[in-house]
Scaffold this motif. Structure first.
Motif, PDB file in Angstrom:
ATOM      1  N   ARG A  11      29.502  40.983  33.893  1.00 23.17           N
ATOM      2  CA  ARG A  11      28.677  39.785  33.856  1.00 23.17           C
ATOM      3  C   ARG A  11      27.861  39.712  35.370  1.00 23.17           C
ATOM      4  N   THR A  12      26.526  39.628  35.036  1.00 23.30           N
ATOM      5  CA  THR A  12      25.671  39.334  36.029  1.00 23.30           C
ATOM      6  C   THR A  12      25.241  37.975  36.279  1.00 23.30           C
ATOM      7  N   HIS A  13      24.931  37.724  37.681  1.00 23.88           N
ATOM      8  CA  HIS A  13      24.197  36.186  37.755  1.00 23.88           C
ATOM      9  C   HIS A  13      23.146  36.606  38.715  1.00 23.88           C
ATOM     10  N   ASP A  14      22.231  35.633  38.426  1.00 24.52           N
ATOM     11  CA  ASP A  14      21.037  35.989  39.395  1.00 24.52           C
ATOM     12  C   ASP A  14      21.231  35.652  40.887  1.00 24.52           C
ATOM     13  N   ALA A  15      22.036  34.767  40.983  1.00 29.81           N
ATOM     14  CA  ALA A  15      22.477  34.347  42.266  1.00 29.81           C
ATOM     15  C   ALA A  15      23.156  35.216  43.259  1.00 29.81           C
ATOM     16  N   TYR A  33      33.377  43.026  38.703  1.00 33.19           N
ATOM     17  CA  TYR A  33      33.996  44.283  39.043  1.00 33.19           C
ATOM     18  C   TYR A  33      33.873  45.087  40.178  1.00 33.19           C
ATOM     19  N   GLN A  34      32.598  44.814  40.357  1.00 30.87           N
ATOM     20  CA  GLN A  34      32.038  45.514  41.638  1.00 30.87           C
ATOM     21  C   GLN A  34      32.704  44.974  42.770  1.00 30.87           C
ATOM     22  N   LEU A  35      32.998  43.743  42.974  1.00 34.49           N
ATOM     23  CA  LEU A  35      33.794  43.004  43.949  1.00 34.49           C
ATOM     24  C   LEU A  35      35.264  43.618  44.085  1.00 34.49           C
ATOM     25  N   VAL A  36      35.842  43.690  42.840  1.00 32.31           N
ATOM     26  CA  VAL A  36      37.260  44.191  43.076  1.00 32.31           C
ATOM     27  C   VAL A  36      37.278  45.611  43.318  1.00 32.31           C
ATOM     28  N   LEU A  60      33.914  31.767  42.910  1.00 29.54           N
ATOM     29  CA  LEU A  60      32.589  31.173  42.646  1.00 29.54           C
ATOM     30  C   LEU A  60      31.974  31.685  41.352  1.00 29.54           C
ATOM     31  N   LEU A  61      31.971  33.127  41.087  1.00 29.24           N
ATOM     32  CA  LEU A  61      31.331  33.398  39.853  1.00 29.24           C
ATOM     33  C   LEU A  61      32.029  32.960  38.717  1.00 29.24           C
ATOM     34  N   ARG A  62      33.350  32.871  38.693  1.00 30.50           N
ATOM     35  CA  ARG A  62      34.081  32.130  37.439  1.00 30.50           C
ATOM     36  C   ARG A  62      33.755  30.995  37.215  1.00 30.50           C
ATOM     37  N   ARG A  63      33.386  30.128  38.246  1.00 30.64           N
ATOM     38  CA  ARG A  63      33.022  28.891  38.187  1.00 30.64           C
ATOM     39  C   ARG A  63      31.423  28.944  37.562  1.00 30.64           C
ATOM     40  N   PHE A  64      30.765  29.777  37.944  1.00 27.27           N
ATOM     41  CA  PHE A  64      29.301  29.808  37.485  1.00 27.27           C
ATOM     42  C   PHE A  64      29.305  29.895  35.994  1.00 27.27           C
ATOM     43  N   TYR A  65      30.175  31.099  35.445  1.00 30.96           N
ATOM     44  CA  TYR A  65      30.530  31.429  34.207  1.00 30.96           C
ATOM     45  C   TYR A  65      31.298  30.351  33.203  1.00 30.96           C
ATOM     46  N   GLY A  66      31.942  29.357  33.718  1.00 30.15           N
ATOM     47  CA  GLY A  66      32.737  28.377  33.127  1.00 30.15           C
ATOM     48  C   GLY A  66      34.198  29.046  32.903  1.00 30.15           C
ATOM     49  N   ALA A  67      34.545  30.207  33.780  1.00 25.77           N
ATOM     50  CA  ALA A  67      35.958  30.894  33.349  1.00 25.77           C
ATOM     51  C   ALA A  67      36.760  30.496  34.502  1.00 25.77           C
ATOM     52  N   TRP A  68      36.834  29.252  35.001  1.00 26.74           N
ATOM     53  CA  TRP A  68      37.567  28.653  36.133  1.00 26.74           C
ATOM     54  C   TRP A  68      38.195  27.357  35.501  1.00 26.74           C
ATOM     55  N   PRO A  69      39.335  26.940  35.751  1.00 32.31           N
ATOM     56  CA  PRO A  69      40.456  27.747  36.357  1.00 32.31           C
ATOM     57  C   PRO A  69      41.184  28.860  35.296  1.00 32.31           C
ATOM     58  N   PRO A  70      41.843  29.655  36.057  1.00 34.84           N
ATOM     59  CA  PRO A  70      42.507  30.608  35.193  1.00 34.84           C
ATOM     60  C   PRO A  70      43.877  30.005  34.413  1.00 34.84           C
ATOM     61  N   PRO A  71      44.462  30.467  33.607  1.00 36.58           N
ATOM     62  CA  PRO A  71      45.643  29.927  32.754  1.00 36.58           C
ATOM     63  C   PRO A  71      46.514  29.439  33.893  1.00 36.58           C
ATOM     64  N   GLY A  72      47.107  28.221  33.694  1.00 45.22           N
ATOM     65  CA  GLY A  72      48.035  27.716  34.413  1.00 45.22           C
ATOM     66  C   GLY A  72      47.411  27.008  35.736  1.00 45.22           C
ATOM     67  N   GLY A  73      46.048  27.121  35.609  1.00 47.51           N
ATOM     68  CA  GLY A  73      45.238  26.042  36.642  1.00 47.51           C
ATOM     69  C   GLY A  73      44.967  27.048  37.870  1.00 47.51           C
ATOM     70  N   GLU A 108      28.068  51.504  38.995  1.00 44.95           N
ATOM     71  CA  GLU A 108      27.939  50.777  37.639  1.00 44.95           C
ATOM     72  C   GLU A 108      28.440  49.403  37.553  1.00 44.95           C
ATOM     73  N   LYS A 109      27.864  48.440  36.767  1.00 46.20           N
ATOM     74  CA  LYS A 109      28.183  47.019  36.813  1.00 46.20           C
ATOM     75  C   LYS A 109      29.514  46.542  36.417  1.00 46.20           C
ATOM     76  N   GLY A 110      30.067  47.288  35.447  1.00 48.66           N
ATOM     77  CA  GLY A 110      31.207  47.238  34.848  1.00 48.66           C
ATOM     78  C   GLY A 110      32.129  48.142  34.612  1.00 48.66           C
ATOM     79  N   PRO A 111      33.393  47.977  34.101  1.00 48.50           N
ATOM     80  CA  PRO A 111      34.566  48.894  33.818  1.00 48.50           C
ATOM     81  C   PRO A 111      34.054  49.607  32.491  1.00 48.50           C
ATOM     82  N   GLN A 112      34.653  50.825  32.352  1.00 51.75           N
ATOM     83  CA  GLN A 112      34.403  51.603  31.003  1.00 51.75           C
ATOM     84  C   GLN A 112      34.882  50.880  29.737  1.00 51.75           C
ATOM     85  N   ASP A 113      36.150  50.415  29.918  1.00 50.58           N
ATOM     86  CA  ASP A 113      36.853  49.731  28.951  1.00 50.58           C
ATOM     87  C   ASP A 113      37.818  48.830  29.377  1.00 50.58           C
TER      88      ASP A 113
END
Length: 165
Positions: free
Chosen positions: A39-43, A49-52, A148-161, A84-89
């Motif tokens: 997923r991309t974010h304007d900011a 993926y690229q970070l990892v 921060l990206l996960r927070r932007f995307y509403g994907a934070w926190p991970p399971p377990g907090g 590439e912005k993301g993984p193959q699969d």
């Protein structure tokens, strides 16, 4: 191994795994699916993926030095970022995460067993402790961006907090 070496090694281990300073790195990544990873974010100039992949690139570079090898320095730092912005699969992405976490485990093993003030053969002026600290700080820096990206995307926190929630 001296008491000072052992104490500093334990501090490095905590930094490498993310203890105390932030969520453990191994808890912040595994639940990210291929869609979120790409997923991309304007900011932000890059995806999770690229970070990892960038983190893994430099972690492996430094681990090779720690093992007494001489890795090829890239001509430009941009080579450490995938185009590439993301993984193959999903399977490839899970393997990427696991390879990165295996490298963290390898760095931890070195921190627990090495004479940390030993100089590095192909990295003049640097010690094993210094390079392990560099791995920890580089990973920590970019893990903050992932959170921060996960927070932007509403994907934070991970399971377990997570901290911060």
């Amino acid at each position: 191994m001296s008491d000072v070496n052992q104490s500093f090694g334990q501090a490095l281990v905590k930094s490498l795994v993310g203890e105390r300073g932030h969520i453990r790195i191994a808890r912040a990544l595994p639940d990210i699916d291929v869609t979120l990873a790409a997923r991309t974010h304007d900011a932000m100039p890059y995806t999770i993926y690229q970070l990892v992949k960038h983190m893994h690139y430099w972690q492996q570079f430094m681990l090779e030095h720690l093992e007494g090898r001489k890795p090829q320095l890239p001509a430009n730092v941009s080579e450490s970022w995938p185009e590439e912005k993301g993984p193959q699969d999903e399977a490839t992405w899970k393997a990427d995460i696991q390879a990165f976490l295996d490298g963290v485990d390898q760095a931890v093993a070195i921190a627990e067993t090495a004479q940390l003030d030993d100089p590095l053969l192909y990295f003049p002026g640097e010690t094993k402790a210094g390079l392990l600290r560099n791995i920890a700080s580089h990973n920590s820096y970019h893990l903050g961006e992932i959170v921060l990206l996960r927070r932007f995307y509403g994907a934070w926190p991970p399971p377990g907090g997570g901290f911060p929630a």
